[in-house]
Scaffold this active site. Sequence first.
Site, PDB file in Angstrom:
ATOM      1  N   ASN A  97      -4.259   0.052  14.409  1.00 24.12           N
ATOM      2  CA  ASN A  97      -4.879  -0.519  13.222  1.00 24.12           C
ATOM      3  C   ASN A  97      -3.796  -0.467  12.144  1.00 24.12           C
ATOM      4  O   ASN A  97      -3.523   0.587  11.574  1.00 24.12           O
ATOM      5  CB  ASN A  97      -6.099   0.295  12.816  1.00 24.12           C
ATOM      6  CG  ASN A  97      -6.776  -0.229  11.580  1.00 24.12           C
ATOM      7  OD1 ASN A  97      -6.153  -0.843  10.728  1.00 24.12           O
ATOM      8  ND2 ASN A  97      -8.063   0.031  11.468  1.00 24.12           N
ATOM      9  N   THR A  98      -3.152  -1.603  11.894  1.00 21.61           N
ATOM     10  CA  THR A  98      -1.997  -1.619  11.001  1.00 21.61           C
ATOM     11  C   THR A  98      -2.360  -1.311   9.555  1.00 21.61           C
ATOM     12  O   THR A  98      -1.548  -0.737   8.837  1.00 21.61           O
ATOM     13  CB  THR A  98      -1.265  -2.975  11.058  1.00 21.61           C
ATOM     14  OG1 THR A  98      -2.176  -4.013  10.737  1.00 21.61           O
ATOM     15  CG2 THR A  98      -0.669  -3.209  12.424  1.00 21.61           C
ATOM     16  N   CYS A  99      -3.550  -1.678   9.127  1.00 17.25           N
ATOM     17  CA  CYS A  99      -3.942  -1.429   7.734  1.00 17.25           C
ATOM     18  C   CYS A  99      -4.122   0.062   7.468  1.00 17.25           C
ATOM     19  O   CYS A  99      -3.736   0.561   6.422  1.00 17.25           O
ATOM     20  CB  CYS A  99      -5.229  -2.168   7.397  1.00 17.25           C
ATOM     21  SG  CYS A  99      -5.049  -3.950   7.462  1.00 17.25           S
ATOM     22  N   ALA A 100      -4.713   0.764   8.412  1.00 13.94           N
ATOM     23  CA  ALA A 100      -5.010   2.186   8.226  1.00 13.94           C
ATOM     24  C   ALA A 100      -3.964   3.100   8.861  1.00 13.94           C
ATOM     25  O   ALA A 100      -4.093   4.318   8.788  1.00 13.94           O
ATOM     26  CB  ALA A 100      -6.387   2.496   8.802  1.00 13.94           C
TER      27      ALA A 100
END
Length: 142
Positions: free
Chosen positions: A132-135
């Site tokens: 999960n690149t955002c988190a």
Amino acid sequence: RKEYVDLYVNYVFNESVQKPFQDFMRGFLRGCPAKTWKIFLPVELQVVLQGHTTVDWHLLEKNVIYKQYNKSDQTIKNFWTVFHKLSEEKKKMFLGFLSGSDRISGYQLEYFRFTIVDPQEKNPDELLPMANTCALIFYLPR
């Protein structure tokens, strides 16, 4: 001839690009006011805009947060053993997979953290690692 060459070089490198450069500079300064950027040295500004190009991979390992895992779990030990054997290019590819960029953003490397999570699937052999690149979460099946 020397005067001709000097005038031609001046035209090519200065006068011909003056208008496009002024347009670029005006747009850049609209989004990034010069007063704000003057506090940085050129090298620091490059890091702020482009991120760190070199990474201390052992520091990265030290800063990882584990969920449903312990640092002493065999899966984690195996992951870091394999990770540290990878080439620099492959490690940066992992960083790109994890965060969407092969560089760590401008803040200090000591504060870059990501999380390794066990997705807790019934059949972990059928699950691939995901991110999960955002988190900044890396899902690593056991």
